[in-house]
Design an enzyme around this catalytic site. Structure first.
Site, PDB file in Angstrom:
ATOM      1  N   GLU A  34       0.820  -1.217   0.000  1.00  0.00           N
ATOM      2  CA  GLU A  34       0.000   0.000   0.000  1.00  0.00           C
ATOM      3  C   GLU A  34       0.856   1.272   0.000  1.00  0.00           C
ATOM      4  OE1 GLU A  34      -2.810  -0.673   3.276  1.00  0.00           O
ATOM      5  OE2 GLU A  34      -4.143  -1.597   1.800  1.00  0.00           O
ATOM      6  N   ASP A  55      -8.510  -9.464   3.077  1.00  0.00           N
ATOM      7  CA  ASP A  55      -8.356  -8.414   4.091  1.00  0.00           C
ATOM      8  C   ASP A  55      -9.448  -8.419   5.154  1.00  0.00           C
ATOM      9  OD1 ASP A  55      -7.435  -6.294   5.466  1.00  0.00           O
ATOM     10  OD2 ASP A  55      -7.918  -4.764   3.994  1.00  0.00           O
ATOM     11  N   GLU A  69     -13.100  -3.133  11.564  1.00  0.00           N
ATOM     12  CA  GLU A  69     -12.992  -2.337  10.342  1.00  0.00           C
ATOM     13  C   GLU A  69     -14.052  -2.710   9.320  1.00  0.00           C
ATOM     14  OE1 GLU A  69      -9.199  -2.676   8.372  1.00  0.00           O
ATOM     15  OE2 GLU A  69      -9.912  -1.619   6.598  1.00  0.00           O
TER      16      GLU A  69
HETATM   17  C1  BDP Z   1      -6.421  -2.542   5.575  1.00  0.00           C
HETATM   18  C2  BDP Z   1      -6.778  -1.238   6.205  1.00  0.00           C
HETATM   19  C3  BDP Z   1      -5.643  -0.257   6.236  1.00  0.00           C
HETATM   20  C4  BDP Z   1      -4.419  -0.931   6.816  1.00  0.00           C
HETATM   21  C5  BDP Z   1      -4.099  -2.161   6.017  1.00  0.00           C
HETATM   22  C6  BDP Z   1      -2.989  -2.974   6.646  1.00  0.00           C
HETATM   23  O1  BDP Z   1      -7.861  -0.711   5.479  1.00  0.00           O
HETATM   24  O2  BDP Z   1      -6.052   0.842   7.002  1.00  0.00           O
HETATM   25  O3  BDP Z   1      -3.333  -0.066   6.817  1.00  0.00           O
HETATM   26  O4  BDP Z   1      -5.198  -3.022   5.986  1.00  0.00           O
HETATM   27  O5  BDP Z   1      -3.324  -3.904   7.360  1.00  0.00           O
HETATM   28  O6  BDP Z   1      -7.350  -3.459   6.048  1.00  0.00           O
HETATM   29  O7  BDP Z   1      -1.826  -2.690   6.435  1.00  0.00           O
END
Ligand code: BDP
Length: 648
Positions: free
Chosen positions: A237, A310, A338
Site C-alpha cells: 500500500e 483483508d 474495520e
Molecule cells: C487494511 C486497512 C488499512 C491498513 C491495512 C494494513 O484498510 O487501514 O493499513 O489493511 O493492514 O485493512 O496494512
C-alpha cells in the site's frame, strides 16, 4: 530455589479497573479483588514460559510459577475462576500459554488518531503528559487475559517513532507496563535511515544502513532492556520496503533481525502485500513469499492476516499458512471491526478467530491446522519462538472499545492466544459473568446473541462467500456498484463480486485465477468443484449463474435474498432479547447497547437494500415472496456519503 512472595494475597492484586472515573465497565471491575493463596515462584519448576499451577481447596490454595509474570497469571486465573463460580472445590490446574508472544497491534498514529479505530483517540496520548493511570489499567486488563506484548504504533509507521524524544516516551510507557509482564514493540518505517537518519538510501544491503539500524536498536535497548522487537509493513500500500532497492522481503527482514538478535528481539514482517497488477489479489502473498521460505533468520516471524484478502466478515484461511514450512509464521487477527460495523454493531469475534486457527491446511496431512502450525506443534524445530497478533480496538472512549460488547473480542483474543482450544461459548460466558452478571436469565439469552452475531453480520453484509462490497475508503456501508471509471478497478468492489447478467462470484478455480492451487489437497479439489465447495464460500471461489441450484433446492439468487433477510431478522431478535434484559444490568450500559442495536438493524437493512437491489438488476429476478422487500431505492442509497470525521 523456592521463593515465597506472600502468603495471603488479599488486597495485593488490585484489579479494579476503570478507564475513566465512574466508568468501571470491563471484565475486571469494581474495586479490589482478593485471591487468598500461597504464591511461590520457583525457576526450577517444570513449566513452559509463564505457565502456572493452582492447587488445593479454598482454605489452602497454592499458586506456583516459574516467573513473576506466571505467578501474576495464576492469580488472575484464580480470580477468574472465583468470579465465574468455578473455584469452590479443590483445584488441580496446570496451564501453559500456547503462544509465547501474545501481542496487541495498535494502529495508533503520533497525532493521536487511530487508523481503523472506532473508540476515540490514542490511549498513549502522544505529545501530552503520559497517562500513567490509564496505561496501568490497560496493562492490568491485558495481563488478566495473558496478553504480554503491545505494538504501540500503526503499521503505516511514521519514521518519527524512532526519534529520540519519542523513544524516551516509549520507555516511560514500557516502564509502566513491565510489572504486568507486557513488552513493548514498535512498528518501523523501512525508510527510516533516510527519512530520519539523513542517509542517502535505506537499501538493506548497504553497510551504513545496517549500521544505522544497529545503532538505533542499541539505543532502544539502552532505554528499554526488554524491548520486544519490530513490526514491519513493507512494500505494501505504498509504503517503502526492500523492493525499492531491488532487494527481497528476506533481505529487509534479516537486516533488522540481525540488529535485534543479540538483544533477544524479533521481527514481525507482514505478508499483507498485493500488487494492483496481480490478476487476483488473493494470490499475491503466496506469490511473493513462498519463494522466500527458509531464507529468514531465526528471529523473524512472517505475520499473516487470517484471510488472503483483508479481514472480511468471512474469508477462507490464507493459503500462505500452509506454504512456508521452513519459516516461523504467526496469525494477525483484527479485533477492531474495520469491516464488521465499526463500534456500532454487536459482533463477538471469537468464532471468526477460531474458525481461522482451527482451519486445516493439510500441509503435513490431516491435522495441520493453523493453530498447530503457528504454535510450533507441527514443526518444533522451526519454531524458535511463537506469536499471535490482534489489531486492537482500544481508544480513549469511556468504555475503551466504543461498544460495550466490543470489549468481548479483546477479551476473547487474549484467552484464545493463551489457549486456542477454548470454546467460543465458554469464553463468552466467562466474559459475560465478569462484565455484567452471572444471572442466567441474562447470560443465557445474551450468550446466544453473541454466539450468532458473527454469522448474522456475514448474512446481512456479505453472505455465501461475497466479499469486499464495502464503500470505498471507509469500509462501513455497502457500495457494490463502486466501479470508478479510470480508478484501480482491480481492487474495487465490482472486481470482487463480478456480478453480471451471466451470474455472480469470483472464479478462483483452476479455470479462473487458479487461487485454489495455493491450497493443499484435498482442499484444492474441494474448493475447485462446485459440488464440494462449502456453500458459505461458494462466491469466493466460483462464478455461478443466477439460477445455480443450491443444496436447499433454491437458486443462488434466492439464497442471497434469504441470507440478507435472515441477517436483519436476527438483529431484530437481538433487539427483542435485549429489551427483556433491562432488569439485570445498569441502565447506562443497557441504553448504550440498545441504541447501538437500533443502528445495527438500520444498517442491516441498508446492506440488504443496496445489495439485493443492485444484484437484482443483473439477475433480472424477483425477490422471493417470503422475504421482506427492500425499502429505499438504489438512487437514494447511492447518494449516501458517510461523514468519517468522527471515525478517526
Ligand atoms: C487494511 C486497512 C488499512 C491498513 C491495512 C494494513 O484498510 O487501514 O493499513 O489493511 O493492514 O485493512 O496494512
Amino acid at each position: 530455589m523456592n521463593r515465597l512472595i506472600t502468603t495471603i494475597l488479599s488486597a495485593l492484586i488490585i484489579v479494579g479497573c476503570s478507564q475513566r472515573a465512574g466508568n468501571d465497565l470491563l471484565w475486571i471491575t469494581e474495586g479490589d479483588v482478593h485471591v487468598d493463596a500461597e504464591v511461590t515462584v520457583d525457576a526450577s519448576l517444570d513449566l513452559k514460559n509463564d505457565g502456572f499451577i493452582i492447587l488445593g481447596g479454598p482454605k489452602d490454595r497454592v499458586i506456583k510459577a516459574r516467573t513473576e509474570t506466571g505467578a501474576l497469571y495464576g492469580k488472575y486465573a484464580l480470580q477468574r475462576l472465583e468470579r465465574t463460580g468455578k473455584a469452590s472445590g479443590c483445584l488441580d490446574i496446570r496451564e501453559e500459554p500456547a503462544y509465547e508472544r501474545r501481542i496487541l497491534n495498535h494502529w495508533d498514529n503520533l497525532d493521536n488518531t487511530v487508523e481503523r479505530g472506532y473508540a476515540g483517540w490514542s490511549i498513549w496520548h502522544w505529545g501530552e503528559p503520559v497517562p500513567a493511570e490509564l496505561i496501568r489499567d490497560y496493562a492490568r486488563l491485558n495481563a488478566s487475559i495473558g496478553i504480554n506484548g503491545s505494538v504501540l504504533n500503526n503499521v503505516n509507521a511514521s519514521p518519527g517513532i524512532l526519534h529520540p524524544d519519542t523513544l524516551a516516551r516509549v520507555a516511560q510507557i514500557a516502564d509502566i507496563m513491565r510489572p504486568y509482564g507486557i513488552k513493548v514493540y514498535l512498528s518501523v518505517n523501512f525508510s527510516s535511515p533516510a527519512a530520519l537518519g539523513g542517509l542517502e538510501s535505506s537499501d538493506p544491503l548497504l553497510p551504513e544502513v545496517q549500521q544505522w539500524w544497529k545503532a538505533k536498536t542499541d539505543e532502544i535497548y539502552g532505554l528499554i532492556p526488554d524491548f520486544g522487537g519490530f513490526l514491519v509493513k513493507a512494500n505494501s500500500e505504498g509504503l517503502p520496503g526492500p523492493q525499492d532497492y531491488g532487494r527481497t522481503h528476506a533481505d529487509g527482514a534479516n537486516m533488522l533481525a540481525e540488529a535485534l538478535e543479540s538483544h533477544g528481539g524479533i521481527v514481525m514482517w507482514r505478508a499483507f502485500v498485493y500488487s494492483p497488477k496481480s490478476p487476483d489479489r488473493a494470490n499475491q502473498a503466496c506469490e511473493e513469499f513462498m519463494p522466500l521460505d527458509g531464507k529468514f533468520r531465526d528471529n523473524v516471524l512472517i505475520q499473516i492476516k487470517n484471510g488472503p484478502v483483508d479481514f472480511q466478515p468471512r474469508e477462507p484461511f490464507s493459503p500462505l499458512f500452509g506454504r512456508m514450512p521452513q519459516t516461523r509464521l504467526m496469525a494477525e487477527l483484527q479485533i477492531t471491526q474495520e469491516y464488521l460495523g465499526f463500534s456500532n454493531h454487536l459482533v463477538y469475534l471469537h468464532p471468526l478467530f477460531k474458525e481461522c486457527l482451527d482451519s486445516d491446511t493439510w500441509c503435513n496431512g490431516e491435522g495441520s491446522t493453523i493453530a498447530a502450525i503457528t504454535t510450533g506443534k507441527l514443526q518444533p524445530e522451526v519454531y524458535s519462538t511463537t506469536a499471535i497478533a490482534g489489531v486492537a480496538n482500544i481508544g480513549r472512549d469511556a468504555n475503551w472499545c466504543g461498544h460495550e460488547f466490543a470489549q468481548s473480542s479483546w477479551y476473547a483474543f487474549g484467552r484464545l492466544a493463551w489457549d486456542p482450544s477454548l470454546g467460543s461459548e465458554d469464553i463468552a460466558l466467562e466474559w459475560l459473568k465478569q462484565t455484567f452478571t452471572d444471572d442466567r436469565r441474562f447470560t443465557e439469552p445474551v450468550m446466544e446473541m453473541m454466539m450468532t452475531s458473527r454469522e448474522a453480520a456475514v448474512d446481512y453484509m456479505m453472505p455465501l462467500g461475497l466479499h469486499h462490497l464495502f464503500a470505498w475508503g471507509h469500509h462501513y456501508g455497502p457500495e457494490p456498484w463502486c466501479d470508478v471509471e479510470g480508478a484501480r478497478i482491480d481492487w474495487m468492489p465490482r472486481y470482487y463480486h463480478k456480478a453480471g447478467k451471466d451470474g455472480i462470484g469470483f472464479d478462483r478455480t483452476t479455470e479462473g485465477s487458479g487461487n485454489v492451487l495455493q491450497y493443499h489437497e484435498p482442499l484444492t479439489s474441494m474448493f475447485n468443484s462446485l459440488e464440494t465447495c462449502p456453500e458459505n464460500l461458494i462466491l469466493w471461489f466460483h462464478h455461478v449463474p443466477w439460477t445455480h441450484e443450491m443444496s436447499s433446492g433454491r437458486t443462488i439468487w434466492e439464497e442471497i435474498c434469504l441470507h440478507y433477510d435472515r441477517g436483519i431478522k436476527t438483529v431484530r431478535d437481538y433487539q427483542k432479547t435485549w429489551s427483556e434484559m433491562k432488569p439485570y444490568i445498569d441502565s447506562e450500559r443497557w441504553e448504550a447497547v440498545n441504541s447501538k442495536l437500533a443502528i445495527q438493524e438500520s444498517d442491516a437493512r441498508w446492506w440488504r437494500d443496496a445489495c439485493v437491489q443492485y444484484f437484482g438488476e443483473f439477475s433480472g429476478m424477483e425477490v422471493p415472496g417470503d422475504v421482506e422487500k427492500p425499502q429505499r431505492p438504489l438512487s437514494e442509497l447511492k447518494k449516501i456519503k458517510l461523514d468519517m470525521k468522527h471515525h478517526n
